[in-house]
Design an enzyme around this catalytic site. Structure first.
Site, mmCIF file in Angstrom:
data_model
loop_
_atom_site.group_PDB
_atom_site.id
_atom_site.type_symbol
_atom_site.label_atom_id
_atom_site.label_comp_id
_atom_site.label_asym_id
_atom_site.label_seq_id
_atom_site.Cartn_x
_atom_site.Cartn_y
_atom_site.Cartn_z
ATOM 1 C CG ASP A 78 -0.145 0.038 2.534
ATOM 2 O OD1 ASP A 78 0.757 -0.812 2.702
ATOM 3 O OD2 ASP A 78 -0.401 0.918 3.375
ATOM 4 C CD GLU A 145 4.280 0.657 6.932
ATOM 5 O OE1 GLU A 145 5.037 0.941 7.861
ATOM 6 O OE2 GLU A 145 3.870 1.521 6.125
HETATM 7 ZN ZN ZN Z 1 6.687 2.494 3.908
#
Ligand code: ZN
Length: 474
Positions: A78, A145
């Site tokens: 992401d 993340e």
């Molecule tokens: Zn990163």
């Protein structure tokens, strides 16, 4: 059209450009996960995808190395979605508008997703390459993340056998990260009662503070817009009621802007003087461009009661803030801190969002308890989410030694080995895989998480080469 055509290494930039065409903001990584799984299939590699849109790709060791213990290569799928205010861009549909001058790659008007697309593309190029000496590879691509490491938190670690991991989510070439703080998010809710209001109203606003990342820049003692605004209003004393209060965008960014509406019969000049004083205080420190302004506003139908206004201001101005402790055995590294990133309000009350960090679990727990206690004392209550563990420094790390030697051989100088106050997925991996030996590296990226983000072409090339050399040397 391939914008990055001609950039070397071609395999890395081709993968990066293919990924850039697939929307992959946090929470929206299904397409990117499918792309990685299809990439693996195209190269005859087995992959597993889970409900979080994490993907693991398995590549057998090169001839003669099939029986060696595997190594984990890891990056997150992401990206942070940020755009310039005047740019029309839909992160759920549009392909990034890549640009390059041969030296840098960036995206027109938006974040590039070099964090962590660079890591993803380097790993994909390694997976595709046939002429490499390497142990078995377990390539782990995680989701979400940036919003709380939710992919890594949901990952089934029984799918991994590796006890060594190279994480590719750092953004300074030549700096190896080998430890990081753990963290937790905390939201405090203060119920607020409103009653009718007839007093003149003003908007008090703080803007143009420096801000910054709540992990990497918390030690700079920059002003927090939410706190500065609350201090400005609190300095007016009694006779002021708040009708709204909002500031900050992300709990892990030091807020640069905040504003509130106050209702008061105090002379306008008294408010202006408080604003000037606050601005002066801010400008005397790092926030040399700080602006604190007071402008007349339409009188709202209702404002919070004087008692609730006082509770809110007390909470924002007295809750712990910023650096709480420095590491005893590492120079200039923050041990424990927190950031009051976001204050938002609705009809029911005010929500205050904090990001807490510490490399010492007990210090993190104690700090959280202090925040919750302050909240209770002010009539509020808190909830926590997204806790992730610290990644503790290992005195003995054969992986680190191998990488340092490979780096020194390639670059002719030693890398810098550091522990950071920001969070990395390595902490979660080390918690779930006891004994895991991990190092985080990456190519040079600048201005990540902002529309000015850019990725250095030559650095990507050297970093890819470095990963290949490390795999050979392991
Ligand atoms: Zn990163």
């Amino acid at each position: 059209m391939n914008v990055l055509q001609g950039l070397q290494p071609a395999a890395v930039f081709t993968a990066f450009e293919e990924l850039s065409r697939i929307p992959h903001g946090s929470g929206n990584t299904a397409g990117a996960a499918d792309y990685v799984a299809a990439f693996a299939a195209r190269h005859g590699l087995r992959s597993v995808q889970d409900e979080w849109h994490n993907v693991i790709v398995y590549k057998p060791g090169s001839p003669g190395r099939e029986a060696e213990p595997p190594v984990i290569l890891q990056a997150h799928l992401d990206m942070v979605c940020a755009k310039q205010p005047d740019v029309t861009f839909d992160f759920t549909r549009d392909a990034l508008r890549l640009q390059t001058d041969g030296e840098w790659v960036w995206a027109q008007g938006t974040t590039l997703g070099g964090d962590d697309g660079a890591g993803v593309a380097i790993i994909l190029a390694v997976l595709a390459r046939q002429d490499l000496s390497h142990p078995p590879i377990e390539a782990v691509f995680t989701s979400d993340e940036e919003t709380g490491m939710y992919g890594a938190a949901g990952l089934d670690f029984s799918l991994l056998r590796g006890k060594r991991m190279i994480n590719l989510d750092s953004e300074e070439e030549g700096i190896f990260t080998v430890g990081c703080a753990g963290g937790v998010r905390c939201t405090v809710t203060l119920p607020m009662a409103a009653e009718a209001c007839t007093a003149p109203a003003y908007t008090v606003a703080v803007r143009d503070l420096q801000g910054g990342h709540s992990g990497a820049e918390i030690h700079r003692n920059r002003q927090n817009a939410n706190r500065l605004l609350a201090q400005t209003v609190a300095a007016l004393g009694e006779g002021v009621r708040l009708a709204s209060f909002a500031g900050g965008k992300l709990d892990n960014a030091i807020p640069r802007e905040a504003s509130c509406v106050v209702c008061t019969h105090l002379p306008a000049e008294t408010l202006a003087a408080a604003a000037r004083q606050a601005q002066q205080t801010a400008r005397a420190g790092e926030d040399t461009a700080a602006c604190v302004t007071v402008t007349p506003a339409p009188t709202p139908a209702a404002a919070w009661t004087a008692a609730d206004t006082a509770r809110l201001l007390t909470f924002i101005t007295t809750a712990p803030a910023g650096v709480q402790a420095m590491c005893a055995d590492l120079p200039n590294v923050v041990e424990t801190s927190l950031n009051m990133g976001v204050v938002a309000c609705d009809a029911a009350g005010v929500q205050v969002h904090f990001a807490l960090r510490s490399s010492v679990e007990s210090a993190k727990a104690a700090l959280l308890e202090r925040v919750l206690q302050t909240a209770r004392a002010c009539g509020g209550q808190g909830t926590t989410a997204g806790a992730y563990p610290a990644w503790e420094y290992r005195a003995h790390s054969p992986l680190r030694d191998t990488l340092v030697n490979a780096y020194t051989a390639q670059y002719g100088k030693a890398p810098q080995v550091i522990v950071i106050h920001a969070g990395l997925e390595c902490g979660l991996f080390c918690q779930k895989c006891p004994g895991l030996d991990a190092v985080s590296i990456g190519p040079a990226l600048e201005h990540i998480h902002t529309p000015a983000e850019r990725m250095n072409v030559a650095s990507v090339g050297r970093s890819y080469e470095f990963v290949c050399r490390c795999l050979a040397a392991l």
